[in-house]
Each structure stands twice: as C-alpha cells, then as structure tokens.
Motif scaffolding. Structure first.
Motif, PDB file in Angstrom:
ATOM      1  N   SER A  97       5.739   5.578  -6.920  1.00 62.43           N
ATOM      2  CA  SER A  97       5.881   6.655  -5.946  1.00 62.43           C
ATOM      3  C   SER A  97       6.830   6.215  -4.826  1.00 62.43           C
ATOM      4  O   SER A  97       7.283   5.074  -4.799  1.00 62.43           O
ATOM      5  CB  SER A  97       4.520   7.032  -5.357  1.00 62.43           C
ATOM      6  OG  SER A  97       4.109   6.067  -4.406  1.00 62.43           O
ATOM      7  N   ASP A  98       7.064   7.105  -3.878  1.00 59.46           N
ATOM      8  CA  ASP A  98       7.894   6.752  -2.723  1.00 59.46           C
ATOM      9  C   ASP A  98       7.038   6.330  -1.527  1.00 59.46           C
ATOM     10  O   ASP A  98       7.531   6.193  -0.424  1.00 59.46           O
ATOM     11  CB  ASP A  98       8.823   7.918  -2.344  1.00 59.46           C
ATOM     12  CG  ASP A  98       8.057   9.194  -1.991  1.00 59.46           C
ATOM     13  OD1 ASP A  98       6.810   9.207  -2.139  1.00 59.46           O
ATOM     14  OD2 ASP A  98       8.704  10.179  -1.576  1.00 59.46           O
ATOM     15  N   ARG A  99       5.722   6.118  -1.758  1.00 61.80           N
ATOM     16  CA  ARG A  99       4.794   5.700  -0.690  1.00 61.80           C
ATOM     17  C   ARG A  99       4.383   4.243  -0.893  1.00 61.80           C
ATOM     18  O   ARG A  99       4.145   3.806  -2.019  1.00 61.80           O
ATOM     19  CB  ARG A  99       3.550   6.594  -0.729  1.00 61.80           C
ATOM     20  CG  ARG A  99       3.897   8.046  -0.370  1.00 61.80           C
ATOM     21  CD  ARG A  99       2.681   8.967  -0.306  1.00 61.80           C
ATOM     22  NE  ARG A  99       1.542   8.375   0.349  1.00 61.80           N
ATOM     23  CZ  ARG A  99       0.393   8.103  -0.292  1.00 61.80           C
ATOM     24  NH1 ARG A  99       0.243   8.365  -1.549  1.00 61.80           N
ATOM     25  NH2 ARG A  99      -0.612   7.577   0.374  1.00 61.80           N
ATOM     26  N   ASN A 100       4.275   3.499   0.199  1.00 57.68           N
ATOM     27  CA  ASN A 100       3.843   2.099   0.130  1.00 57.68           C
ATOM     28  C   ASN A 100       2.391   1.987  -0.323  1.00 57.68           C
ATOM     29  O   ASN A 100       1.593   2.906  -0.136  1.00 57.68           O
ATOM     30  CB  ASN A 100       3.981   1.426   1.501  1.00 57.68           C
ATOM     31  CG  ASN A 100       5.413   1.171   1.867  1.00 57.68           C
ATOM     32  OD1 ASN A 100       6.261   0.974   1.012  1.00 57.68           O
ATOM     33  ND2 ASN A 100       5.692   1.187   3.164  1.00 57.68           N
ATOM     34  N   ARG A 101       2.069   0.835  -0.863  1.00 58.44           N
ATOM     35  CA  ARG A 101       0.692   0.485  -1.216  1.00 58.44           C
ATOM     36  C   ARG A 101       0.509  -1.004  -0.893  1.00 58.44           C
ATOM     37  O   ARG A 101       0.188  -1.816  -1.727  1.00 58.44           O
ATOM     38  CB  ARG A 101       0.441   0.753  -2.701  1.00 58.44           C
ATOM     39  CG  ARG A 101      -0.987   0.413  -3.118  1.00 58.44           C
ATOM     40  CD  ARG A 101      -1.120   0.166  -4.596  1.00 58.44           C
ATOM     41  NE  ARG A 101      -0.295  -0.939  -5.025  1.00 58.44           N
ATOM     42  CZ  ARG A 101       0.028  -1.188  -6.270  1.00 58.44           C
ATOM     43  NH1 ARG A 101      -0.363  -0.408  -7.237  1.00 58.44           N
ATOM     44  NH2 ARG A 101       0.778  -2.227  -6.584  1.00 58.44           N
ATOM     45  N   HIS A 102       0.722  -1.361   0.360  1.00 53.54           N
ATOM     46  CA  HIS A 102       0.574  -2.763   0.753  1.00 53.54           C
ATOM     47  C   HIS A 102      -0.900  -3.112   0.892  1.00 53.54           C
ATOM     48  O   HIS A 102      -1.700  -2.317   1.394  1.00 53.54           O
ATOM     49  CB  HIS A 102       1.305  -3.029   2.075  1.00 53.54           C
ATOM     50  CG  HIS A 102       2.785  -2.891   1.962  1.00 53.54           C
ATOM     51  ND1 HIS A 102       3.487  -1.904   2.602  1.00 53.54           N
ATOM     52  CD2 HIS A 102       3.693  -3.596   1.261  1.00 53.54           C
ATOM     53  CE1 HIS A 102       4.766  -2.012   2.320  1.00 53.54           C
ATOM     54  NE2 HIS A 102       4.919  -3.033   1.496  1.00 53.54           N
ATOM     55  N   ILE A 103      -1.212  -4.318   0.467  1.00 53.82           N
ATOM     56  CA  ILE A 103      -2.590  -4.815   0.548  1.00 53.82           C
ATOM     57  C   ILE A 103      -2.560  -6.304   0.897  1.00 53.82           C
ATOM     58  O   ILE A 103      -1.523  -6.950   0.788  1.00 53.82           O
ATOM     59  CB  ILE A 103      -3.363  -4.613  -0.784  1.00 53.82           C
ATOM     60  CG1 ILE A 103      -2.620  -5.247  -1.984  1.00 53.82           C
ATOM     61  CG2 ILE A 103      -3.579  -3.148  -1.056  1.00 53.82           C
ATOM     62  CD1 ILE A 103      -3.237  -6.489  -2.458  1.00 53.82           C
TER      63      ILE A 103
END
Length: 135
Positions: A97-103
């Motif tokens: 996607s064009d959204r971050n998923r930082h963890i």
C-alpha cells in the motif's frame, strides 16, 4: 532456551515472549500480523541452528501447515502493543500500500533456570554472540 528443571516448559516457545509495538496502524491493506489461534499449545517442529563448522544457518523440521481459514488477522492501531507467545505461528505480508506500517519488536527470553543451546541461531553475550543478558 529450554528450562532444565521443568517438564512443563520443555517446549522452547514457552520461555519466549515477543512484543510488537505498532508505530502506525496495521491492517489488511498494509500487511498486518496474522496468527493461528492456539498454535502455542503444540510443540515447535521447526528449529533453526547455527552450524559451527561454516557459521551457516541450518533448519531442522518443518512448521505445521495450517489451511488459510485457521489464520486470523491481527489489525491494530498506532500505539497498540501485541504480546506474542514464543510458540504462536505468526506471519505478515508485504506492505504493497502507500501507507506506512512501521513497528518496533522485542523478544524477551527467560534466563534464570534455563540453559541456552549452543546451536541456537541467536546467542547471548561473548565471542560473536549477539545479545546482552539483562538478568
């Protein structure tokens, strides 16, 4: 690690706790975690060892295969903390996607009363070992 004096903890996953802190929302669109409910109750069939001869990783055994309907998405909001028992089968998919998923992740491993396998791919302090013991 494996407890040396407690048969109930003979499954190595019983002594490990994963912590998965979401810095962004994680959902089906950007590749959230997935897990198999109750998978921590079975023995961990696959293990990864460090080969002392050539320092390569060696796998022994295979994870149990679960049909897709056994897997559940773990959608979370930014700031949520997911605690994962060391024996839970879990996965995530690529974020397309064009959204971050930082963890941020941590793995806590019980130390006292446990012996650490020399063949474990993750090692505690000293001579090329990776992790500091905090006990």
């Amino acid at each position: 690690p494996q407890k040396t004096n407690d048969q109930e903890n003979s499954n190595p996953g019983n002594n490990i706790l994963g912590m998965w802190l979401a810095l962004d929302d994680a959902n089906l669109q950007n590749g959230c975690l997935w897990a198999v409910k109750g998978s921590h109750n079975s023995r961990i069939p696959r293990r990864v060892y460090r080969n002392k001869t050539n320092d390569a990783m060696t796998e022994e055994g295979k994870d149990e295969t679960y049909p897709e309907h056994f897997w559940s998405p773990l959608e979370v909001s930014a700031g949520d903390l997911v605690l994962i028992h060391g024996g839970v089968l879990h996965r995530s998919f690529a974020n397309n996607s064009d959204r971050n998923r930082h963890i941020v992740t941590w793995h806590c491993i019980e130390g006292e009363g446990c012996s650490w396998s020399e063949g474990n791919w993750q090692q505690l302090e000293g001579d090329g070992k990776q992790f500091k013991a905090y006990y």
